[in-house]
Design an enzyme around this catalytic site. Structure first.
Site, PDB file in Angstrom:
ATOM      1  N   TYR A  90       0.836  -1.214   0.000  1.00 24.70           N
ATOM      2  CA  TYR A  90       0.000   0.000   0.000  1.00 24.70           C
ATOM      3  C   TYR A  90       0.867   1.260   0.000  1.00 24.70           C
ATOM      4  O   TYR A  90       0.557   2.240  -0.675  1.00 24.70           O
ATOM      5  CB  TYR A  90      -0.918   0.004   1.235  1.00 24.70           C
ATOM      6  CG  TYR A  90      -1.949   1.091   1.185  1.00 24.70           C
ATOM      7  CD1 TYR A  90      -3.194   0.862   0.591  1.00 24.70           C
ATOM      8  CD2 TYR A  90      -1.682   2.365   1.684  1.00 24.70           C
ATOM      9  CE1 TYR A  90      -4.141   1.858   0.519  1.00 24.70           C
ATOM     10  CE2 TYR A  90      -2.628   3.376   1.610  1.00 24.70           C
ATOM     11  CZ  TYR A  90      -3.860   3.114   1.038  1.00 24.70           C
ATOM     12  OH  TYR A  90      -4.793   4.114   0.953  1.00 24.70           O
TER      13      TYR A  90
ATOM     14  N   PHE B 228      -6.321  20.879 -23.941  1.00 18.94           N
ATOM     15  CA  PHE B 228      -7.142  19.693 -24.183  1.00 18.94           C
ATOM     16  C   PHE B 228      -8.421  19.832 -23.351  1.00 18.94           C
ATOM     17  O   PHE B 228      -8.425  20.491 -22.322  1.00 18.94           O
ATOM     18  CB  PHE B 228      -6.371  18.416 -23.810  1.00 18.94           C
ATOM     19  CG  PHE B 228      -7.206  17.190 -24.041  1.00 18.94           C
ATOM     20  CD1 PHE B 228      -7.527  16.797 -25.330  1.00 18.94           C
ATOM     21  CD2 PHE B 228      -7.717  16.461 -22.979  1.00 18.94           C
ATOM     22  CE1 PHE B 228      -8.342  15.695 -25.547  1.00 18.94           C
ATOM     23  CE2 PHE B 228      -8.529  15.355 -23.190  1.00 18.94           C
ATOM     24  CZ  PHE B 228      -8.848  14.972 -24.475  1.00 18.94           C
ATOM     25  N   ASP B 229      -9.508  19.180 -23.785  1.00 18.82           N
ATOM     26  CA  ASP B 229     -10.830  19.363 -23.144  1.00 18.82           C
ATOM     27  C   ASP B 229     -10.822  19.178 -21.624  1.00 18.82           C
ATOM     28  O   ASP B 229     -11.448  19.942 -20.909  1.00 18.82           O
ATOM     29  CB  ASP B 229     -11.911  18.396 -23.615  1.00 18.82           C
ATOM     30  CG  ASP B 229     -11.705  17.754 -24.944  1.00 18.82           C
ATOM     31  OD1 ASP B 229     -10.776  18.129 -25.654  1.00 18.82           O
ATOM     32  OD2 ASP B 229     -12.511  16.863 -25.257  1.00 18.82           O
TER      33      ASP B 229
ATOM     34  N   ASP C 251       2.026  19.516 -20.595  1.00 20.94           N
ATOM     35  CA  ASP C 251       0.998  18.488 -20.791  1.00 20.94           C
ATOM     36  C   ASP C 251       1.540  17.593 -21.915  1.00 20.94           C
ATOM     37  O   ASP C 251       1.495  17.950 -23.088  1.00 20.94           O
ATOM     38  CB  ASP C 251      -0.325  19.161 -21.184  1.00 20.94           C
ATOM     39  CG  ASP C 251      -1.443  18.149 -21.347  1.00 20.94           C
ATOM     40  OD1 ASP C 251      -1.231  16.954 -21.064  1.00 20.94           O
ATOM     41  OD2 ASP C 251      -2.548  18.551 -21.774  1.00 20.94           O
TER      42      ASP C 251
ATOM     43  N   ALA D 165       1.325  14.096 -23.025  1.00 21.34           N
ATOM     44  CA  ALA D 165       0.842  12.760 -23.395  1.00 21.34           C
ATOM     45  C   ALA D 165       1.630  12.203 -24.587  1.00 21.34           C
ATOM     46  O   ALA D 165       1.926  11.021 -24.651  1.00 21.34           O
ATOM     47  CB  ALA D 165      -0.641  12.827 -23.739  1.00 21.34           C
TER      48      ALA D 165
ATOM     49  N   HIS E 104     -20.887  16.317 -26.043  1.00 16.86           N
ATOM     50  CA  HIS E 104     -20.619  15.402 -27.159  1.00 16.86           C
ATOM     51  C   HIS E 104     -20.637  13.931 -26.735  1.00 16.86           C
ATOM     52  O   HIS E 104     -20.880  13.060 -27.551  1.00 16.86           O
ATOM     53  CB  HIS E 104     -19.299  15.754 -27.846  1.00 16.86           C
ATOM     54  CG  HIS E 104     -18.130  15.852 -26.911  1.00 16.86           C
ATOM     55  ND1 HIS E 104     -18.036  16.839 -25.958  1.00 16.86           N
ATOM     56  CD2 HIS E 104     -17.033  15.094 -26.773  1.00 16.86           C
ATOM     57  CE1 HIS E 104     -16.921  16.683 -25.271  1.00 16.86           C
ATOM     58  NE2 HIS E 104     -16.290  15.616 -25.747  1.00 16.86           N
TER      59      HIS E 104
HETATM   60  N1  F0G Z   1      -3.939  16.081 -22.260  1.00 11.60           N
HETATM   61  C1  F0G Z   1      -3.962  15.739 -23.552  1.00 11.60           C
HETATM   62  C2  F0G Z   1      -3.122  16.504 -24.526  1.00 11.60           C
HETATM   63  C3  F0G Z   1      -4.774  14.684 -23.993  1.00 11.60           C
HETATM   64  O1  F0G Z   1      -4.793  14.367 -25.290  1.00 11.60           O
HETATM   65  C4  F0G Z   1      -5.555  13.983 -23.044  1.00 11.60           C
HETATM   66  C5  F0G Z   1      -6.428  12.886 -23.458  1.00 11.60           C
HETATM   67  C6  F0G Z   1      -5.491  14.374 -21.692  1.00 11.60           C
HETATM   68  C7  F0G Z   1      -4.668  15.422 -21.337  1.00 11.60           C
HETATM   69  C8  F0G Z   1      -6.303  13.677 -20.628  1.00 11.60           C
HETATM   70  O2  F0G Z   1      -5.770  12.443 -20.353  1.00 11.60           O
HETATM   71  O3  F0G Z   1      -7.588  10.866 -21.038  1.00 11.60           O
HETATM   72  O4  F0G Z   1      -5.643  10.108 -19.658  1.00 11.60           O
HETATM   73  O5  F0G Z   1      -7.361  11.565 -18.664  1.00 11.60           O
HETATM   74  N2  F0G Z   1      -6.743  12.674 -24.664  1.00 11.60           N
HETATM   75  C9  F0G Z   1      -7.534  11.578 -25.189  1.00 11.60           C
HETATM   76  C10 F0G Z   1      -7.781  11.783 -26.653  1.00 11.60           C
HETATM   77  C11 F0G Z   1      -8.747  11.207 -24.413  1.00 11.60           C
HETATM   78  O6  F0G Z   1      -8.586  11.033 -27.232  1.00 11.60           O
HETATM   79  O7  F0G Z   1      -7.145  12.647 -27.266  1.00 11.60           O
HETATM   80  P1  F0G Z   1      -6.652  11.178 -19.914  1.00 11.60           P
END
Ligand code: F0G
Length: 469
Positions: A71, A133-134, A224, A226, A460
């Site tokens: 843990y 990002f959204d 950010d 990813a 959406h």
């Molecule tokens: N930042 C970026 C640039 C992203 O593309 C995403 C997720 C996130 C943050 C959030 O990360 O999904 O792990 O919580 N993008 C996906 C997409 C969902 O389809 O582009 P998450």
């Protein structure tokens, strides 16, 4: 360019099944014409996202067996911490269940710090990005911030090419800071690659400039990241100063130009679930401590975040696997192949980016107004024709102004075909191109769509639609 053979063997396979047009018509009608709500068994080629949908590697799978499920103080946590230090040179690591898990920690913590340091309490804060990002936008707004995107003027113009279309507009960044006042800006987010602008890369020169400006005003910068490895690959190809360096070396340099790293590890790091929050050093120690506290509340004890030990081991390996240059070359080639194939048959696209092809639905369906969602109309028709699932990136996604309730204007009406890593073959891509060939013949007859159900936020995902006749 010659198409290079995939530099891997595929040894675990997942069956997918083609359906008939009648079956697809029925499946789509059942979910109110929202492909998001389809069952994946009804989809032949799923290009909804590249997030957590790609192949994992042998090395990643076998690392899972080493998981230490303690843990607290898990050995697997330290394996992950070592990898983050080695790759990014960041000292302090908090694992999270995915990207938004990290966002829900650092966003309120940075806002709180800014308010405290500046002696502000109820003033409206503003946050800035090349393009949020959204979920990053959502968390920032949820915490009371106004968001400002400062992309290049050409970012959404699919007819212009550029090496780094994901870059910040430095002039707009400067003027936003001057107008808003640095005291009211708790953070700047550098998104690499810039997903919303079509997976377009950001140069080191630009990231460095952003960081220097931020330092001048004492504003923390969050990377950010990813798709950090795809960004590094583009830097190697397109930024001559760095062309002689390895992907690992470019990655290390890139991360000098931020204070905090926030990663959805479901993309380049190839894990089905996982995220990271990391701090370069102790200079934001109060924020780090606050994030640890929030982590206990929301994700789990900070040495596992939302992850099991095995998943942390897999992620530690995935971070290295992400930087294999020959894999990146093969992946980016897939995206380029799809763009070239589509453009050859007259489908207007954003120039090839990292993880997806962005089709200019607005240009393809000029007779459908923005508020009748041309990208979404195209997504539905693509599914009906061929069982391919894709996602609208335009007016539907951008939604309404929360205050006036009016539809916000979207810089473009796009359809995203996100390509999962090492999952589909060239034959699948040819199938997608063939589907578009059929689509281009009928698209002038397609009609706009409107809501039969419109959820109040992030509409959406759950909205339902009908065609306007
Ligand atoms: N930042 C970026 C640039 C992203 O593309 C995403 C997720 C996130 C943050 C959030 O990360 O999904 O792990 O919580 N993008 C996906 C997409 C969902 O389809 O582009 P998450």
């Amino acid at each position: 360019m010659e198409y290079i053979a995939e530099p891997y063997r595929i040894r675990v396979i997942e069956p997918i099944k083609q359906t008939t047009r009648a079956q697809r018509e029925e499946a789509l009608a059942k979910v109110g014409c929202n492909p998001f709500l389809l069952k994946s068994k009804d989809v032949f080629i799923d290009l909804l996202t590249d997030s957590g949908t790609g192949a994992v590697t042998q090395a990643m799978q076998s690392a899972m067996l080493k998981g230490d499920e303690a843990y607290s103080g898990s050995r697997s946590y330290f394996a992950l911490q070592d990898a983050v230090k080695d790759i990014f040179d960041y000292d302090l690591v908090i694992p999270t269940h995915q990207g938004r898990g990290a966002e829900q920690l650092y966003i309120p913590a940075l806002i709180k710090k800014r308010e405290k340091d500046q002696g502000l309490s109820k003033d409206k804060m503003t946050v800035i990005s090349n393009f949020f990002f959204d979920t990053t936008q959502g968390h920032s707004q949820w915490n009371g911030c106004k968001i400002v995107n400062v992309p290049l003027d050409t970012a959404f113009d699919t007819s212009t090419k550029g090496d780094f279309k994901g870059n910040f507009n430095i002039g707009a960044l400067h003027s936003t800071i001057e107008t808003v006042g640095a005291a009211h800006i708790p953070y700047i987010v550098s998104t690499i690659t810039c997903n919303s602008a079509g997976g377009q890369p950001v140069s080191i020169k630009n990231l460095k400039e952003v960081y220097q400006i931020a330092k001048q005003y004492d504003i923390p910068v969050v990377m950010d990241c990813a798709r950090f490895a795809e960004n590094a690959y583009f830097i190697k190809q397109r930024e001559p100063e760095y062309s002689h360096l390895t992907i690992d070396e470019i990655t290390r340099i890139t991360f000098q130009y931020a204070d905090i790293l926030c990663m959805s590890a479901k993309k380049d790091a190839m894990v089905p679930i996982g995220g990271l929050l990391a701090f370069k050093d102790r200079s934001l120690d109060d924020v780090y401590q606050e994030c640890r506290t929030l982590c206990v509340l929301q994700e789990g004890f900070p040495t596992y975040g939302g992850l099991e030990g095995g998943a942390m081991e897999r992620l530690a390996v995935g971070l290295y696997e992400a930087m294999r240059e020959e894999w990146l070359a093969s992946r980016i080639q897939q995206i380029q192949y799809l763009v070239d194939g589509l453009e050859k048959i007259g489908v207007p696209c954003q120039q090839a980016g990292g993880h997806a092809v962005f089709i200019d639905a607005g240009a393809m369906l000029p007779h459908i107004p923005q508020d009748q969602f041309p990208g979404h109309v195209l997504a539905c028709e693509l599914y009906r024709i061929a069982g391919i699932r894709s996602a609208e990136i335009g007016s539907l996604l951008i939604g309404r102004d929360p205050i006036t309730g009016l539809q916000r204007s979207s810089p473009a009406e796009l359809l995203r075909l996100a390509v999962p890593r090492a999952t589909y073959t060239r034959a699948h891509l040819d199938y997608v191109i063939a589907a578009f060939k059929l689509l281009t013949k009928s698209c002038q007859h397609l009609k706009g769509m409107t809501f039969t159900y419109e959820p109040p936020v992030l509409r959406h995902f759950n909205a339902q639609f009908e065609t306007i006749v």
